[in-house]
Design a protein around this motif. Sequence first.
Motif, PDB file in Angstrom:
ATOM      1  N   ASN A 103       0.830  -1.141  -0.064  1.00 54.71           N
ATOM      2  CA  ASN A 103       0.075  -0.102  -0.082  1.00 54.71           C
ATOM      3  C   ASN A 103       0.974   1.139   0.116  1.00 54.71           C
ATOM      4  N   GLU A 123       0.939   3.859   2.722  1.00 57.02           N
ATOM      5  CA  GLU A 123       1.120   3.458   3.992  1.00 57.02           C
ATOM      6  C   GLU A 123       2.258   4.443   4.616  1.00 57.02           C
ATOM      7  N   ARG A 171       1.866   2.803  12.219  1.00 51.95           N
ATOM      8  CA  ARG A 171       2.919   2.083  11.957  1.00 51.95           C
ATOM      9  C   ARG A 171       3.437   0.786  13.013  1.00 51.95           C
ATOM     10  N   LYS A 180       0.759  -1.773  13.021  1.00 56.26           N
ATOM     11  CA  LYS A 180       0.865  -2.709  12.154  1.00 56.26           C
ATOM     12  C   LYS A 180       2.029  -3.564  12.380  1.00 56.26           C
ATOM     13  N   MET A 195      -2.537  -2.204   5.525  1.00 53.30           N
ATOM     14  CA  MET A 195      -3.201  -0.694   5.781  1.00 53.30           C
ATOM     15  C   MET A 195      -4.282  -0.670   4.705  1.00 53.30           C
ATOM     16  N   GLY A 205      -6.037   4.601   5.210  1.00 54.43           N
ATOM     17  CA  GLY A 205      -5.899   4.339   6.764  1.00 54.43           C
ATOM     18  C   GLY A 205      -7.246   4.957   7.345  1.00 54.43           C
TER      19      GLY A 205
END
Length: 602
Positions: free
Chosen positions: A474, A477, A488, A491, A507, A511
Amino acid sequence: MATIAAARTSCQIATWRPLVRVEDAAASSSSSRCGCCCGGETLVVPQLSSLSSTYGETKTALTYRNAAAGSASSSSWGRMAYSRWDRPGRGKRDRSYGDKGKRERSDGEKNARCGLKNFRHSSFSSSSSSSSFSSFCSFSSSSCCGPRETTRGQGLNDDKLKCGRRSWIFQCNAVPGGEDDGNPELESGTAPSSRKEEDRRSAAMAAATSPAMAAAAAASARAAKPRDEYRKIEYVYNPKEKIDSFAQTMSTFENLPRSLTLFSPCKVNVFLRVTRKREDGFHDLASLFHVIDLGDVIKFSLSPSTRRDSLTSTVSGIPLDERNLIIKALQLYRKKTGARQYFWIHLDKKVPTGAGLGGGSGNAATALWAANQMCGGLASEKDLLEWGAEIGSDVPVFFSHGAAYVTGRGEFVEDIPSPFSQDTPLVLLKPPEECATAAVYKRFNMAMASAAADPEKLLDKIRLEGLSQDTCVNDLEPPAFQILPSLRALKQRVAMAGRGRYSAVFMSGSGSTIVAVGDPDPPSFIYDEEEYADLFVAEARFLVRRANQWYAPAGTGPGWASGDAAAAAAYEQRPEDDGCRGAQGWGEGDLMDLRLPFSYEA
Ligand SMILES: C[C@](O)(CO)[C@H](O)COP(=O)(O)OP(=O)(O)OC[C@H]1O[C@@H](n2ccc(N)nc2=O)[C@H](O)[C@@H]1O
Ligand SMILES: Nc1ncnc2c1ncn2[C@@H]1O[C@H](COP(=O)(O)OP(=O)(O)OP(=O)(O)O)[C@@H](O)[C@H]1O
């Protein structure tokens, strides 16, 4: 052959009479000489007689509602009908519709030629700008000279109305069969004197959901205005066309839902590559979208309003006015199709906003679908997809069948077979902080893009091998993580803790939702750590829809899965049902307010 139509006849809110079938007009129509001074031919339309004879009266009332007020047939009606309100003793207020009406207005002396000078009425009208009905009609099959009343005749004349032509006079009496306790909206003596007055009476109609309320509304309307002050008469110059269009209307709309409850899903971007920044400020994408079964529930009901939709929601914090994507979608639908139907909408919100899940976009797509269902399918799915792009970049994809390879700003939607099993579990994790899409794109620069990941190769790999961490790229991101560094960290922790459980963690969109694929449960630290106490956690599955049906969450049984009507019915039967009727709820006792596919504007 004329269309066979089922029409409900009634004159009262509380005691609806049964359906009457209007049979083939062409097969049995006959003509006879007019007995009036002009000796012209008059078309006798048998189904009107049969309607009349059904009740042993010379007058039978029909009132009908058309969910798609404003469809294509409006213009032909506009050309056919001329109408106006006269207010005895207070001057006249003319309204003409279409060229024909304008021509007729000043043509009074022609009445004499067809004997209409003996046709008396002090006022007449079709619905003019009435907000909640279009015609309430007594049919008289007597002759072109019309019902046995006399008139000053102004406005009646047109070449087509001369008795030598096959013409028809279609008399609309506000009170069918002379009955007294009719619908307040339709009673004689209650001509809409102003838009405000109409609105007041529309509100009364809307409120009249029970016989008792209806009776109260009727009484109040009677008290407000003396009866028999007005009569409504509508002239139809081509009876066959009129009957056919009426029949068509009834055939088309009798099965349309008056309310529709739809599931409004959201999406994830399995991979999202930004390929270019465009001159218009937007970015071109190449993304594998998949609709998922986390979604809102939206109930749409026909509103009698002629001016606005009304939206309510279970959550605060989203706009309920024209800024809401549902309202935008309904406005766009009306603009594109010419439909004039307005709606009451209730949004049961489950999808978090600012989540990169396209929840609002899904709502918009669902609203377009619902409007199209409730207005008689004036648009194709392709139309809806194209129009959706005008609302937002994420709207068109919902008109795929669930899985789509999307390019451009989001408007090029390649519907693809889902590369995933619908049983694949997902878990969605979203912190309370939102990521504003525009801000994320603004922070993006092409240096952040993962240049190595050719989107088509990613798609091929997913098709061949299924999901893996390296395919879930993605490009948004990095900018989103700059805006929300804790995302971050989230994740990374989910990916670490879920090693062996999740095939991929990524993501979605811009987001702030992190999606983990392969297990419905989040890692335990999500529950253990105070930091994540406010995290939105939801289990989901990939979702597809069948052709010509809207999305229905898996596992909700044949209700949702077998189509909108059944879905709505199933939803309506929930314990917390608010009492409104479900789709196709044309049951006995319904408020029979069938609107023609047009409405006249003053
Ligand atoms: C991030 C995604 O959700 C991925 O599916 C979409 O690209 C965003 O779609 P969306 O929320 O419907 O976004 P829109 O409402 O169309 O645009 C919001 C803002 O995001 C930016 N934007 C959006 C889409 C796009 N392809 N390029 C952009 O630069 C524009 O500044 C735009 O003003
Ligand atoms: N029907 C709606 N539902 C939710 N939000 C709406 C709606 N209509 C307008 N909005 C506004 O749009 C904003 C974004 O909502 P949405 O749920 O589409 O966010 P998103 O998940 O980030 O979407 P996307 O993935 O398309 O960027 C919200 O902050 C809200 O103010």
